[in-house]
Design a protein around this motif. Structure first.
Motif, PDB file in Angstrom:
ATOM      1  N   GLN A   1      38.258   4.989  43.849  1.00 55.52           N
ATOM      2  CA  GLN A   1      39.495   5.482  44.426  1.00 55.52           C
ATOM      3  C   GLN A   1      40.664   4.677  43.884  1.00 55.52           C
ATOM      4  O   GLN A   1      40.624   3.446  43.877  1.00 55.52           O
ATOM      5  CB  GLN A   1      39.426   5.335  45.947  1.00 55.52           C
ATOM      6  CG  GLN A   1      40.610   5.939  46.643  1.00 55.52           C
ATOM      7  CD  GLN A   1      40.377   6.085  48.135  1.00 55.52           C
ATOM      8  OE1 GLN A   1      39.395   5.590  48.669  1.00 55.52           O
ATOM      9  NE2 GLN A   1      41.283   6.754  48.809  1.00 55.52           N
TER      10      GLN A   1
ATOM     11  N   SER B   1      46.781   2.984  44.013  1.00 53.47           N
ATOM     12  CA  SER B   1      48.007   3.739  44.284  1.00 53.47           C
ATOM     13  C   SER B   1      48.227   4.736  43.161  1.00 53.47           C
ATOM     14  O   SER B   1      47.560   4.681  42.129  1.00 53.47           O
ATOM     15  CB  SER B   1      49.206   2.795  44.420  1.00 53.47           C
ATOM     16  OG  SER B   1      49.480   2.221  43.170  1.00 53.47           O
TER      17      SER B   1
ATOM     18  N   SER C   1      48.847   8.957  41.912  1.00 51.68           N
ATOM     19  CA  SER C   1      48.077  10.162  42.197  1.00 51.68           C
ATOM     20  C   SER C   1      47.519  10.790  40.931  1.00 51.68           C
ATOM     21  O   SER C   1      48.026  10.577  39.825  1.00 51.68           O
ATOM     22  CB  SER C   1      48.935  11.178  42.959  1.00 51.68           C
ATOM     23  OG  SER C   1      50.143  11.382  42.270  1.00 51.68           O
TER      24      SER C   1
ATOM     25  N   ASN D   1      46.191  17.901  44.140  1.00 51.22           N
ATOM     26  CA  ASN D   1      46.134  16.448  44.273  1.00 51.22           C
ATOM     27  C   ASN D   1      44.709  16.032  44.624  1.00 51.22           C
ATOM     28  O   ASN D   1      44.148  16.458  45.623  1.00 51.22           O
ATOM     29  CB  ASN D   1      47.107  16.022  45.380  1.00 51.22           C
ATOM     30  CG  ASN D   1      47.386  14.541  45.324  1.00 51.22           C
ATOM     31  OD1 ASN D   1      46.519  13.748  44.966  1.00 51.22           O
ATOM     32  ND2 ASN D   1      48.607  14.167  45.687  1.00 51.22           N
TER      33      ASN D   1
ATOM     34  N   TRP E   1      43.190  12.880  45.234  1.00 52.61           N
ATOM     35  CA  TRP E   1      42.839  11.841  46.206  1.00 52.61           C
ATOM     36  C   TRP E   1      43.603  11.941  47.509  1.00 52.61           C
ATOM     37  O   TRP E   1      43.385  11.154  48.416  1.00 52.61           O
ATOM     38  CB  TRP E   1      43.030  10.460  45.589  1.00 52.61           C
ATOM     39  CG  TRP E   1      41.885  10.083  44.700  1.00 52.61           C
ATOM     40  CD1 TRP E   1      41.860  10.099  43.345  1.00 52.61           C
ATOM     41  CD2 TRP E   1      40.586   9.644  45.114  1.00 52.61           C
ATOM     42  NE1 TRP E   1      40.629   9.712  42.890  1.00 52.61           N
ATOM     43  CE2 TRP E   1      39.836   9.418  43.950  1.00 52.61           C
ATOM     44  CE3 TRP E   1      39.988   9.425  46.364  1.00 52.61           C
ATOM     45  CZ2 TRP E   1      38.504   8.984  43.981  1.00 52.61           C
ATOM     46  CZ3 TRP E   1      38.682   8.987  46.401  1.00 52.61           C
ATOM     47  CH2 TRP E   1      37.951   8.769  45.230  1.00 52.61           C
ATOM     48  N   GLN E   2      44.561  12.887  47.554  1.00 52.47           N
ATOM     49  CA  GLN E   2      45.279  13.082  48.814  1.00 52.47           C
ATOM     50  C   GLN E   2      45.236  14.541  49.195  1.00 52.47           C
ATOM     51  O   GLN E   2      45.131  15.409  48.346  1.00 52.47           O
ATOM     52  CB  GLN E   2      46.754  12.652  48.677  1.00 52.47           C
ATOM     53  CG  GLN E   2      46.982  11.169  48.776  1.00 52.47           C
ATOM     54  CD  GLN E   2      47.564  10.605  47.485  1.00 52.47           C
ATOM     55  OE1 GLN E   2      48.180  11.329  46.710  1.00 52.47           O
ATOM     56  NE2 GLN E   2      47.336   9.332  47.242  1.00 52.47           N
TER      57      GLN E   2
ATOM     58  N   GLU F   1      46.866  17.526  52.254  1.00 53.63           N
ATOM     59  CA  GLU F   1      47.882  17.734  53.260  1.00 53.63           C
ATOM     60  C   GLU F   1      47.235  17.984  54.601  1.00 53.63           C
ATOM     61  O   GLU F   1      46.254  18.722  54.717  1.00 53.63           O
ATOM     62  CB  GLU F   1      48.751  18.934  52.868  1.00 53.63           C
ATOM     63  CG  GLU F   1      50.215  18.623  52.957  1.00 53.63           C
ATOM     64  CD  GLU F   1      51.041  19.717  52.324  1.00 53.63           C
ATOM     65  OE1 GLU F   1      51.540  20.561  53.073  1.00 53.63           O
ATOM     66  OE2 GLU F   1      51.155  19.734  51.070  1.00 53.63           O
TER      67      GLU F   1
ATOM     68  N   LEU G   1      50.744  13.791  53.777  1.00 55.07           N
ATOM     69  CA  LEU G   1      49.693  13.491  52.813  1.00 55.07           C
ATOM     70  C   LEU G   1      48.777  12.412  53.392  1.00 55.07           C
ATOM     71  O   LEU G   1      49.229  11.340  53.767  1.00 55.07           O
ATOM     72  CB  LEU G   1      50.308  12.992  51.509  1.00 55.07           C
ATOM     73  CG  LEU G   1      50.764  14.058  50.505  1.00 55.07           C
ATOM     74  CD1 LEU G   1      51.223  13.404  49.218  1.00 55.07           C
ATOM     75  CD2 LEU G   1      49.651  15.069  50.225  1.00 55.07           C
ATOM     76  N   VAL G   2      47.505  12.714  53.463  1.00 51.58           N
ATOM     77  CA  VAL G   2      46.551  11.727  53.972  1.00 51.58           C
ATOM     78  C   VAL G   2      45.447  11.558  52.915  1.00 51.58           C
ATOM     79  O   VAL G   2      45.281  12.428  52.057  1.00 51.58           O
ATOM     80  CB  VAL G   2      45.921  12.179  55.327  1.00 51.58           C
ATOM     81  CG1 VAL G   2      46.988  12.262  56.396  1.00 51.58           C
ATOM     82  CG2 VAL G   2      45.210  13.508  55.167  1.00 51.58           C
ATOM     83  N   PRO G   3      44.714  10.445  52.974  1.00 49.41           N
ATOM     84  CA  PRO G   3      43.614  10.267  52.014  1.00 49.41           C
ATOM     85  C   PRO G   3      42.624  11.426  52.110  1.00 49.41           C
ATOM     86  O   PRO G   3      42.303  11.891  53.202  1.00 49.41           O
ATOM     87  CB  PRO G   3      42.965   8.953  52.467  1.00 49.41           C
ATOM     88  CG  PRO G   3      44.040   8.214  53.187  1.00 49.41           C
ATOM     89  CD  PRO G   3      44.889   9.265  53.849  1.00 49.41           C
ATOM     90  N   ALA G   4      42.178  11.878  50.959  1.00 48.01           N
ATOM     91  CA  ALA G   4      41.302  13.049  50.914  1.00 48.01           C
ATOM     92  C   ALA G   4      39.961  12.756  51.580  1.00 48.01           C
ATOM     93  O   ALA G   4      39.445  11.648  51.487  1.00 48.01           O
ATOM     94  CB  ALA G   4      41.078  13.456  49.463  1.00 48.01           C
TER      95      ALA G   4
END
Lengths: 240, 256
Positions: free
Chosen positions: B56, B59, B61, B68, B70-71, B73, B78-81
């Motif tokens: 991961q 920082s 994207s 996206n 690794w993130q 909605e 936006l939150v971690p996937a």
């Protein structure tokens, strides 16, 4: 009067043998319970929340550090008196729960060692091929993790078989209890208890051999470094 | 101009205190062949491992086909996937590993068939047909019922490629795929990659130490040094006419 008597032996044999169904049945029930419950330990231990893991580890440690006999007594005698959740269980059910849970903690460890033995690359390949979590476990990880643990699991079956007489203390009438009963009625213990020993030997030893065979068969199927010789190759080269 | 199929935007990655990637910006076009070279420890493998979701990013994207990676909605934020999102987005990506990572408990054919049947829900007959075609293409049509342990390293790596290819990825990642091979087996593997590259449609990212191969196959070469892309461009320019000193000394060591 205390000399060995074949007459008594022959008389005691069918009597003691009546308990064999219970002894074997209880072994199988406890073992299956432990095999299934072991999986539950293995997976709850993997929950990625630290406090949960600590609690689980502590519970497992507690169960392993307490004698199975104490656990049996607790489940059979004390559990019904626990307010709210307590209930009376039959001796057989109590024994299955008690021995099953106790050994599930060991079997959970066996599974874990198997899973830890699977190469890291296998997990990565599973991700790269986009398997779901479920597919990854059922198709890739467990088929590799379980075969190497079969000898250990088999040993636990034999250990379990030898622990099952503990259940006679809460009234499960297996071969040991039958021998005791015979002894009490006839005041002859030598012959019936010898029969018990022989029966255990006769059942344990072939099981050990069987497990050994199974292990070799599994290793052949999931062959490791050494090719299994010409057989599969010639099959692959055969026309059709 | 076509939209890039992969975009790295200011991607950083640290392992503990060790900063491995320090700001990667990279666009890969559909069908483009990108070779990544650089000294060991420069983070080249990490670049593709993040795209395969094996690491991961710390920082930044990564955008795959407009999504996206690794993130995700959630409630306008936006939150971690989660695993489900990762699974959706990485479906078009395939990877070949340095150590092959074939499934030892399956035959060669099963190694190839399992993912199409399980993941893509292809029916068995179709998956089998495609797998056999693919294995024939990599020259292993006669090994279908063998187990991986019965193959040479080069053969294993060709199976690994067939296994990734039957999933028809839009992006294929090659992680030093010849590094674990005996020298005399390298050629057969590179040959297969060349063939795949010629077909064109699939984007490929190759982390490699084979400079001649990079020159031959790649549309673009990236030189990674100290966690950043220090130099990039067409292979002939990067490998033969670059004025970057670090790159020159790196290449020099290879040509000795």
């Amino acid at each position: 009067m205390n000399n060995w008597s074949w007459e008594i032996f022959l008389e005691a044999f069918p009597y003691v043998l009546e308990g064999i169904g219970i002894t074997i049945g209880l072994t199988i029930a406890c073992y299956l319970f432990a095999l299934i419950f072991g999986f539950i330990w293995t997976f709850v231990r993997r929950i990625p929340v630290k406090p949960v893991r600590w609690v689980i580890l502590w519970i497992m440690e507690f169960i392993r550090s307490t004698p199975p006999l104490v656990q049996l007594f607790f489940i059979y005698y004390a559990w019904p008196m626990v307010p709210g959740i307590g209930m009376t269980l039959s001796p057989f059910t109590s024994a299955v729960l008690g021995l099953g849970i106790h050994y599930s903690t060991y079997i959970g460890e066996v599974y874990r060692s198997g899973i830890d033995g699977v190469d890291k690359g296998q997990w990565e390949a599973s991700r790269a091929l986009n398997f779901s979590t479920r597919q990854k476990w059922t198709k890739i990880i467990l088929p590799q993790a379980i075969p190497p643990t079969i000898p250990m699991l088999g040993n636990y079956l034999i250990i379990m078989f030898k622990e099952v007489p503990l259940a006679s203390t809460i009234g499960v009438v297996g071969i040991l209890q039958m021998a005791n009963n015979f002894g009490a009625e006839n005041w002859r213990y030598l012959e019936p208890l010898t029969i018990v020993a022989i029966l255990f030997l006769v059942l344990s030893y072939p099981s050990a051999i069987l497990i050994n065979k199974l292990e070799r068969k599994m290793n052949r199927r999931f062959d490791k470094k050494t090719p299994t010789g010409s057989k599969p190759i010639s099959k692959a080269n055969a026309p059709g | 101009m076509t939209e890039p199929i992969v975009m790295y935007k200011d991607v950083h990655k640290s392992f503990g205190d060790v900063s491995v990637l320090r700001g990667i910006d990279l666009d890969i076009k559909p069908g483009e062949k990108v070779a990544v070279i650089g000294p060991s420890g420069s983070g080249k493998t990490t670049i593709i491992r993040m795209l395969m979701t094996l690491e991961q990013p710390t920082s930044g994207s990564i955008i795959v086909d407009g999504k996206n990676l690794w993130q995700m909605e959630k409630g306008g934020q936006l939150v971690p996937a989660n695993e489900k999102h990762l699974r959706e987005v990485r479906g078009d990506i395939g990877m070949v590993f340095q150590h092959f990572n074939l499934f030892p408990h399956m035959t060669i054919l099963e190694n190839c068939m399992t993912a199409p049947v399980q993941v893509k829900k292809e029916d068995k007959a179709t998956a089998k047909k495609h797998s056999i075609e693919m294995l024939e293409k990599v020259g292993l049509g006669d090994k279908l019922d063998n187990y991986p342990s019965q193959l040479s390293g080069g053969q294993k790596q060709r199976v690994a490629m067939a296994r990734a290819l039957v999933m028809r990825p839009k992006i294929m990642l090659f992680d030093e795929v010849t590094s674990a091979l005996d020298p005399e087996l390298v050629g057969e593997v590179l040959e297969v990659i060349r063939d795949i590259a010629k077909e064109g449609e699939m984007a490929m990212v190759l982390v490699t130490h084979e400079m001649d191969f990079a020159l031959d196959v790649a549309d673009r070469v990236l030189f990674l040094d100290n966690g950043v892309i220090a130099e990039q461009g067409p292979p002939s320019q990067v490998l033969e006419h670059s004025e970057n000193e670090r790159l020159q000394s790196f290449l020099h060591r290879f040509r000795k």
